[in-house]
Design an enzyme around this catalytic site. Structure first.
Site, PDB file in Angstrom:
ATOM      1  N   LYS A  68       0.814  -1.225   0.000  1.00  0.00           N
ATOM      2  CA  LYS A  68       0.000   0.000   0.000  1.00  0.00           C
ATOM      3  C   LYS A  68       0.845   1.272   0.000  1.00  0.00           C
ATOM      4  O   LYS A  68       0.435   2.275  -0.564  1.00  0.00           O
ATOM      5  CB  LYS A  68      -0.950   0.011   1.206  1.00  0.00           C
ATOM      6  N   ARG A 112      -7.147   2.079  16.587  1.00  0.00           N
ATOM      7  CA  ARG A 112      -7.648   2.052  15.215  1.00  0.00           C
ATOM      8  C   ARG A 112      -8.608   0.871  15.140  1.00  0.00           C
ATOM      9  O   ARG A 112      -9.476   0.770  15.995  1.00  0.00           O
ATOM     10  CB  ARG A 112      -6.506   2.004  14.192  1.00  0.00           C
TER      11      ARG A 112
HETATM   12  C1  LIG Z   1      -0.358  -0.409   7.016  1.00  0.00           C
HETATM   13  C2  LIG Z   1      -0.671  -1.602   7.786  1.00  0.00           C
HETATM   14  C3  LIG Z   1       0.367  -2.420   8.239  1.00  0.00           C
HETATM   15  C4  LIG Z   1       1.829  -2.115   8.037  1.00  0.00           C
HETATM   16  O1  LIG Z   1       2.222  -0.962   8.708  1.00  0.00           O
HETATM   17  P1  LIG Z   1       3.735  -0.430   8.656  1.00  0.00           P
HETATM   18  O2  LIG Z   1       4.006   0.060  10.021  1.00  0.00           O
HETATM   19  O3  LIG Z   1       3.744   0.664   7.651  1.00  0.00           O
HETATM   20  O4  LIG Z   1       4.611  -1.563   8.286  1.00  0.00           O
HETATM   21  C5  LIG Z   1       0.015  -3.591   8.904  1.00  0.00           C
HETATM   22  N1  LIG Z   1      -1.269  -3.905   9.130  1.00  0.00           N
HETATM   23  C6  LIG Z   1      -2.288  -3.130   8.725  1.00  0.00           C
HETATM   24  C7  LIG Z   1      -3.676  -3.545   9.030  1.00  0.00           C
HETATM   25  C8  LIG Z   1      -2.028  -1.952   8.036  1.00  0.00           C
HETATM   26  O5  LIG Z   1      -3.048  -1.182   7.639  1.00  0.00           O
END
Ligand SMILES: *Cc1c(COP(=O)(O)O)cnc(C)c1O
Length: 361
Positions: free
Chosen positions: A35, A128
């Site tokens: 992403k 979150r």
């Molecule tokens: C973006 C995301 C990650 C990875 O996060 P980073 O800290 O950028 O590696 C993992 N799990 C979910 C659900 C995410 O949205």
């Protein structure tokens, strides 16, 4: 020429190989995430070649883009009710926290003669997504409901950290998740193979050898291209950190005072009051890139004699006085991208060209 973001594919592969080796040694699988680079195909291919176990993205547009790659795929963000059919079509797994969505996924899966794999998210403190970890009744009620559904298979629980509340993974919160998984297995008599921990902020635990036994998967995104772990911002030993570079062209190069002159408005175009330091007369270059293209706060010039002074929507102002090089209008200046926000915004920008380079490391 547009500004250019250059992604070094060999450095990406190197970092992912390091990560996969470290994790697999501890019986942890790796979900490589696309992403941060908008589902970039070269990046996704590099992750697969370097040995990740799953590919994941938060957006369906990106999962469709990489659908040709032969690897299991996960949707990271809870599916929208309006996209469950596509989710079942393009993703083998999704991270979920709403029973109504899981019910809709089950219906969609049955209509496509499929079983969709569900990971139930638990919020252990970052605020979150996920069912709040102290609401045990809701957790167990949701699991009972999922187990009634014919179109989905509950394969695991997961948690996300650091992205919103800035909370990092610890023995305590990961310990909670692994104990919860054990209790769920016992209570419901199910396998629940995946205990998926978050993010790049877990890598300090992986490298410190202190990830609680029972975490079986990690989802990693930004460390792959920043080369740092995210809990403390430290470089990871033996990883490449100079992975994505930006080049932008000089359109003005003139000598000016370092303090604006005249009567000040209550703010500049971006709301921040100007408070530059008086460094006397300086040689300043304007580059044809600005805040509409990229988050400028994560730009670090490769030439150590160059400092970023600021930017408006289409102009980036740099001070080149202390550089040993003699720049001219029309030259390009290179930067490393040192923050996630810069990579994210730059990769999403249609004003920037995105190129992959294959240098040997
Ligand atoms: C973006 C995301 C990650 C990875 O996060 P980073 O800290 O950028 O590696 C993992 N799990 C979910 C659900 C995410 O949205």
């Amino acid at each position: 020429m547009k500004p250019q973001l250059q992604m070094d594919i060999n450095k990406i592969k190197h970092n992912v190989r390091e990560l996969v080796k470290k994790a697999n040694d501890k019986n942890i699988t790796i979900t490589g995430i696309t992403k941060g680079v908008c589902g970039n195909i070269d990046f996704a291919t590099a992750l697969v070649e370097a040995g990740v176990d799953y590919l994941a993205d938060s957006r369906m547009e990106n999962l469709k883009k990489i659908s040709f790659l032969d690897i299991k795929k996960m949707l990271l963000r809870s599916p929208k009710m309006s996209e469950v059919n596509e989710v079942v079509q393009y993703a083998d797994y999704s991270l979920n926290s709403e029973i109504v969505v899981i019910e809709a996924l089950s219906e969609a899966a049955l209509s496509q003669d499929k079983i969709h794999n569900v990971i139930l998210m638990i919020d252990v403190g970052d605020l979150r997504e996920g069912i709040w970890f102290e609401d045990e009744q809701i957790i167990y009620r949701t699991i009972s409901a999922i187990l009634q559904l014919k179109g989905v298979h509950l394969v695991g629980i997961g948690t996300n950290l650091t992205c919103f509340g800035g909370i990092i993974p610890t023995q305590e919160n990961y310990g909670f998740i692994t104990r919860l998984a054990a209790t769920i297995r016992q209570t419901f008599g199910i396998e629940l193979p995946l205990v998926s921990g978050g993010n790049s902020s877990s890598l300090h635990m992986l490298y410190g050898g202190v990830i609680p036994i029972g975490v079986t998967n990690l989802r990693v995104n930004q460390s792959i291209f920043l080369g740092t772990e995210i809990a403390h911002g430290h470089y990871l030993e033996n990883w490449e950190s100079d992975v994505i570079r930006l080049q932008a062209e000089i359109i003005e190069l003139q000598t000016k005072p370092s303090l604006p002159q005249g009567k000040k408005a209550y703010m500049n175009a971006f709301g921040k009051p100007l408070s530059p330091i008086d460094k006397g007369i300086r040689k300043r270059a304007i580059l044809a890139i600005g805040r509409q293209d990229i988050d400028i706060n994560g730009l670090k010039a490769i030439d150590e004699g160059i400092t970023v002074e600021g930017a408006s929507s289409d102009h980036l102002i740099v001070d080149v006085t202390d550089s040993n090089q003699s720049y001219e209008v029309g030259n390009r200046v290179s930067f490393r991208l040192v923050t996630y926000a810069s990579v994210l915004s730059g990769m999403a920008s249609s004003y920037i060209d995105h190129v992959s380079i294959h240098k040997t490391v």
